[in-house]
Write an enzyme that holds these catalytic residues in place. Structure first.
Site, PDB file in Angstrom:
ATOM      1  N   SER A  13       0.822  -1.215   0.000  1.00 45.69           N
ATOM      2  CA  SER A  13       0.000   0.000   0.000  1.00 45.69           C
ATOM      3  C   SER A  13       0.858   1.268   0.000  1.00 45.69           C
ATOM      4  O   SER A  13       1.903   1.334   0.651  1.00 45.69           O
ATOM      5  CB  SER A  13      -0.896   0.005   1.231  1.00 45.69           C
ATOM      6  OG  SER A  13      -1.465   1.275   1.388  1.00 45.69           O
ATOM      7  N   SER A  15      -0.465   4.103   1.068  1.00 43.72           N
ATOM      8  CA  SER A  15      -1.038   4.988   2.096  1.00 43.72           C
ATOM      9  C   SER A  15      -0.017   5.400   3.157  1.00 43.72           C
ATOM     10  O   SER A  15      -0.013   6.566   3.575  1.00 43.72           O
ATOM     11  CB  SER A  15      -2.250   4.331   2.744  1.00 43.72           C
ATOM     12  OG  SER A  15      -3.251   4.192   1.777  1.00 43.72           O
ATOM     13  N   LYS A  65     -14.458  -2.773   3.193  1.00 43.34           N
ATOM     14  CA  LYS A  65     -15.148  -1.479   3.125  1.00 43.34           C
ATOM     15  C   LYS A  65     -16.635  -1.571   3.511  1.00 43.34           C
ATOM     16  O   LYS A  65     -17.200  -0.624   4.035  1.00 43.34           O
ATOM     17  CB  LYS A  65     -15.014  -0.889   1.730  1.00 43.34           C
ATOM     18  CG  LYS A  65     -13.631  -0.321   1.443  1.00 43.34           C
ATOM     19  CD  LYS A  65     -13.607   0.277   0.051  1.00 43.34           C
ATOM     20  CE  LYS A  65     -12.346   1.088  -0.164  1.00 43.34           C
ATOM     21  NZ  LYS A  65     -12.333   1.770  -1.462  1.00 43.34           N
ATOM     22  N   ASN A  86     -14.266   4.030   3.782  1.00 45.56           N
ATOM     23  CA  ASN A  86     -12.822   3.877   3.554  1.00 45.56           C
ATOM     24  C   ASN A  86     -12.001   4.614   4.610  1.00 45.56           C
ATOM     25  O   ASN A  86     -10.774   4.597   4.568  1.00 45.56           O
ATOM     26  CB  ASN A  86     -12.422   4.334   2.141  1.00 45.56           C
ATOM     27  CG  ASN A  86     -12.375   5.837   2.008  1.00 45.56           C
ATOM     28  OD1 ASN A  86     -13.010   6.551   2.766  1.00 45.56           O
ATOM     29  ND2 ASN A  86     -11.630   6.315   1.038  1.00 45.56           N
ATOM     30  N   GLY A 129     -18.823  -1.229  -8.834  1.00 42.28           N
ATOM     31  CA  GLY A 129     -18.349  -1.757  -7.560  1.00 42.28           C
ATOM     32  C   GLY A 129     -18.368  -0.660  -6.495  1.00 42.28           C
ATOM     33  O   GLY A 129     -19.035   0.367  -6.659  1.00 42.28           O
ATOM     34  N   ALA A 131     -16.076   1.552  -5.480  1.00 40.31           N
ATOM     35  CA  ALA A 131     -15.562   2.876  -5.849  1.00 40.31           C
ATOM     36  C   ALA A 131     -16.571   3.599  -6.743  1.00 40.31           C
ATOM     37  O   ALA A 131     -16.797   4.800  -6.583  1.00 40.31           O
ATOM     38  CB  ALA A 131     -14.219   2.734  -6.556  1.00 40.31           C
ATOM     39  N   ARG A 152     -20.540  -4.967 -16.146  1.00 38.35           N
ATOM     40  CA  ARG A 152     -20.733  -6.370 -16.522  1.00 38.35           C
ATOM     41  C   ARG A 152     -22.028  -6.897 -15.911  1.00 38.35           C
ATOM     42  O   ARG A 152     -22.859  -7.489 -16.597  1.00 38.35           O
ATOM     43  CB  ARG A 152     -19.527  -7.191 -16.045  1.00 38.35           C
ATOM     44  CG  ARG A 152     -19.649  -8.662 -16.309  1.00 38.35           C
ATOM     45  CD  ARG A 152     -18.438  -9.400 -15.827  1.00 38.35           C
ATOM     46  NE  ARG A 152     -18.185  -9.262 -14.392  1.00 38.35           N
ATOM     47  CZ  ARG A 152     -17.210  -9.862 -13.739  1.00 38.35           C
ATOM     48  NH1 ARG A 152     -16.368 -10.639 -14.397  1.00 38.35           N
ATOM     49  NH2 ARG A 152     -17.056  -9.699 -12.441  1.00 38.35           N
ATOM     50  N   TYR A 221      -4.433   2.792 -10.485  1.00 38.59           N
ATOM     51  CA  TYR A 221      -3.168   3.546 -10.446  1.00 38.59           C
ATOM     52  C   TYR A 221      -1.946   2.643 -10.595  1.00 38.59           C
ATOM     53  O   TYR A 221      -0.812   3.109 -10.519  1.00 38.59           O
ATOM     54  CB  TYR A 221      -3.071   4.395  -9.161  1.00 38.59           C
ATOM     55  CG  TYR A 221      -3.368   3.652  -7.902  1.00 38.59           C
ATOM     56  CD1 TYR A 221      -4.661   3.634  -7.393  1.00 38.59           C
ATOM     57  CD2 TYR A 221      -2.378   2.963  -7.224  1.00 38.59           C
ATOM     58  CE1 TYR A 221      -4.962   2.941  -6.233  1.00 38.59           C
ATOM     59  CE2 TYR A 221      -2.669   2.271  -6.071  1.00 38.59           C
ATOM     60  CZ  TYR A 221      -3.958   2.272  -5.579  1.00 38.59           C
ATOM     61  OH  TYR A 221      -4.251   1.572  -4.438  1.00 38.59           O
TER      62      TYR A 221
HETATM   63  P1  NAP Z   1     -15.075  -3.801  -6.570  1.00 44.73           P
HETATM   64  O1  NAP Z   1     -16.083  -3.271  -5.631  1.00 44.73           O
HETATM   65  O2  NAP Z   1     -14.601  -5.201  -6.437  1.00 44.73           O
HETATM   66  O3  NAP Z   1     -15.662  -3.582  -8.084  1.00 44.73           O
HETATM   67  C1  NAP Z   1     -15.006  -4.159  -9.180  1.00 44.73           C
HETATM   68  C2  NAP Z   1     -15.622  -3.674 -10.485  1.00 44.73           C
HETATM   69  O4  NAP Z   1     -14.854  -4.251 -11.560  1.00 44.73           O
HETATM   70  C3  NAP Z   1     -17.073  -4.102 -10.699  1.00 44.73           C
HETATM   71  O5  NAP Z   1     -17.733  -3.163 -11.495  1.00 44.73           O
HETATM   72  C4  NAP Z   1     -16.884  -5.423 -11.500  1.00 44.73           C
HETATM   73  O6  NAP Z   1     -18.004  -5.770 -12.274  1.00 44.73           O
HETATM   74  C5  NAP Z   1     -15.743  -5.018 -12.398  1.00 44.73           C
HETATM   75  N1  NAP Z   1     -15.047  -6.204 -12.894  1.00 44.73           N
HETATM   76  C6  NAP Z   1     -14.215  -7.025 -12.199  1.00 44.73           C
HETATM   77  N2  NAP Z   1     -13.765  -8.016 -13.013  1.00 44.73           N
HETATM   78  C7  NAP Z   1     -14.348  -7.811 -14.230  1.00 44.73           C
HETATM   79  C8  NAP Z   1     -14.295  -8.501 -15.477  1.00 44.73           C
HETATM   80  N3  NAP Z   1     -13.546  -9.595 -15.647  1.00 44.73           N
HETATM   81  N4  NAP Z   1     -14.999  -8.002 -16.524  1.00 44.73           N
HETATM   82  C9  NAP Z   1     -15.755  -6.884 -16.378  1.00 44.73           C
HETATM   83  N5  NAP Z   1     -15.855  -6.191 -15.212  1.00 44.73           N
HETATM   84  C10 NAP Z   1     -15.163  -6.655 -14.166  1.00 44.73           C
HETATM   85  O7  NAP Z   1     -13.752  -2.916  -6.541  1.00 44.73           O
HETATM   86  P2  NAP Z   1     -13.595  -1.353  -6.168  1.00 44.73           P
HETATM   87  O8  NAP Z   1     -13.268  -1.236  -4.739  1.00 44.73           O
HETATM   88  O9  NAP Z   1     -14.737  -0.594  -6.734  1.00 44.73           O
HETATM   89  O10 NAP Z   1     -12.235  -1.011  -6.960  1.00 44.73           O
HETATM   90  C11 NAP Z   1     -12.189  -1.060  -8.361  1.00 44.73           C
HETATM   91  C12 NAP Z   1     -10.850  -0.550  -8.867  1.00 44.73           C
HETATM   92  O11 NAP Z   1     -10.663   0.787  -8.438  1.00 44.73           O
HETATM   93  C13 NAP Z   1      -9.636  -1.324  -8.327  1.00 44.73           C
HETATM   94  O12 NAP Z   1      -8.700  -1.423  -9.366  1.00 44.73           O
HETATM   95  C14 NAP Z   1      -9.090  -0.417  -7.215  1.00 44.73           C
HETATM   96  O13 NAP Z   1      -7.699  -0.555  -7.043  1.00 44.73           O
HETATM   97  C15 NAP Z   1      -9.412   0.948  -7.780  1.00 44.73           C
HETATM   98  N6  NAP Z   1      -9.585   1.999  -6.749  1.00 44.73           N
HETATM   99  C16 NAP Z   1      -8.826   3.123  -6.880  1.00 44.73           C
HETATM  100  C17 NAP Z   1      -8.951   4.141  -5.955  1.00 44.73           C
HETATM  101  C18 NAP Z   1      -8.105   5.378  -6.111  1.00 44.73           C
HETATM  102  O14 NAP Z   1      -8.003   6.133  -5.131  1.00 44.73           O
HETATM  103  N7  NAP Z   1      -7.534   5.633  -7.256  1.00 44.73           N
HETATM  104  C19 NAP Z   1      -9.884   4.038  -4.904  1.00 44.73           C
HETATM  105  C20 NAP Z   1     -10.671   2.876  -4.820  1.00 44.73           C
HETATM  106  C21 NAP Z   1     -10.512   1.863  -5.765  1.00 44.73           C
HETATM  107  P3  NAP Z   1     -19.155  -6.732 -11.681  1.00 44.73           P
HETATM  108  O15 NAP Z   1     -20.053  -5.846 -10.874  1.00 44.73           O
HETATM  109  O16 NAP Z   1     -19.800  -7.281 -12.867  1.00 44.73           O
HETATM  110  O17 NAP Z   1     -18.452  -7.778 -10.848  1.00 44.73           O
END
Ligand code: NAP
Length: 278
Positions: A13, A15, A65, A86, A129, A131, A152, A221
């Protein structure tokens, strides 16, 4: 001041690095610890131990979360409508949950592209998801009038659309509809995990129809320059990489814990170098 992060896995991380910059700049003596909690651990006990440890603030990441919410003493209204936390603030022995992802996204956008966002801005959220929920709810509260979602699992997108304010009109799209209509949006926000290291050549949808001058962001990122963003650039869109949101969501958390406002613009480049060196 004792701060930390709960999640699994969190060994790599960023952070700790970010919050150590904030602590130093604020002249606050403190430490930011990683609490790697294996998935079969009792969260009730984790929370009890944290209260005893004197920790003042905790960030929460995957997979806790949502799971952590029943063990908290309260939720701020934004975290409550998002249904995910978060950031936790510990005050008078009580743990209150917040969600700074959405506000972090908006502030990062405003830093990189000042005055771009208005209520008329047409947004497409790709993914549904945790985020995406946070970004959708926060943009809707901001006043955005038109924000579509593509994911999806369409049911998850439909669930998110129910969280919007009355003034926000949302259609849940198929991939084909989203690709054909990409040129309609001023901002496209990629929130899925597709394109993340190590599968860096993957891309969630085509950006062939994106319009020149629109903002395309990817909240991933690692890597910073995802294939999605590279395609956006080739189609003359402006890009917003995920490490900007990472910094701003952390800044918001730090402000909740310390009541101190921190500037993060000067940290965008050093963070980029750290990430590129990995
Ligand atoms: P999450 O709740 O697990 O959501 C994952 C998302 O990705 C869902 O929309 C899921 O679709 C989709 N997905 C996963 N595998 C897939 C596939 N094979 N084909 C199509 N869609 C797929 O995760 P999250 O916490 O929202 O985080 C998502 C991303 O954001 C991660 O990469 C995380 O590192 C990043 N993030 C970045 C920050 C930042 O500060 N920059 C903050 C938070 C998160 P389904 O609903 O269909 O499963």
């Amino acid at each position: 001041m004792k701060l930390g992060l709960i999640g699994y896995p969190i060994k790599y991380s960023l952070s700790p690095w970010i919050h150590e910059q904030f602590l130093q700049a604020s002249g606050i003596e403190g430490e930011y610890e990683l609490f790697e909690i294996k998935p079969d651990t009792s969260l009730k006990k984790v929370i009890k131990d944290m209260k005893k440890s004197g920790v003042k603030g905790v960030n929460v990441t995957v997979p806790y979360k949502q799971q952590i919410i029943p063990y908290l003493d309260g939720l701020d209204p934004v975290a409550s409508s998002i249904g995910a936390v978060n950031t936790i603030m510990v005050a008078n022995g009580k743990m209150i949950g917040y969600n700074t992802d959405g506000v972090g996204y908006i502030k990062g956008l405003n830093d990189m592209y000042p005055d771009f966002l208005s209520r008329q801005t047409k947004c497409l959220i790709i993914g549904a998801g945790g985020a995406a929920r946070s970004i959708y709810v926060t943009l809707s509260k901001y006043g955005i009038k038109h924000m579509d979602i593509v994911n999806r699992t369409q049911e998850s997108a439909e669930d998110i659309a129910l969280l919007g304010e009355k003034h926000t009109a949302t259609n849940v799209l198929s991939w084909r509809e989203a690709e054909n209509k990409a040129g309609y949006y001023d901002i496209l926000i990629q929130t899925t995990s597709i394109g993340m290291k190590p599968k860096i050549n993957e891309m969630i949808m085509s950006l062939d129809n994106v319009k020149e001058g629109s903002v395309v962001s990817d909240i991933i990122y690692q890597p910073i320059h995802t294939t999605f963003l590279e395609h956006a650039k080739r189609n003359n869109a402006l890009i917003l990489p995920g490490h900007v949101m990472l910094l701003y969501q952390a800044k918001e958390a730090f402000e909740i814990w310390t009541n101190q406002k921190r500037n993060v613009t000067h940290l965008i480049e050093p963070l980029q170098h750290i990430l590129e060196g990995r």
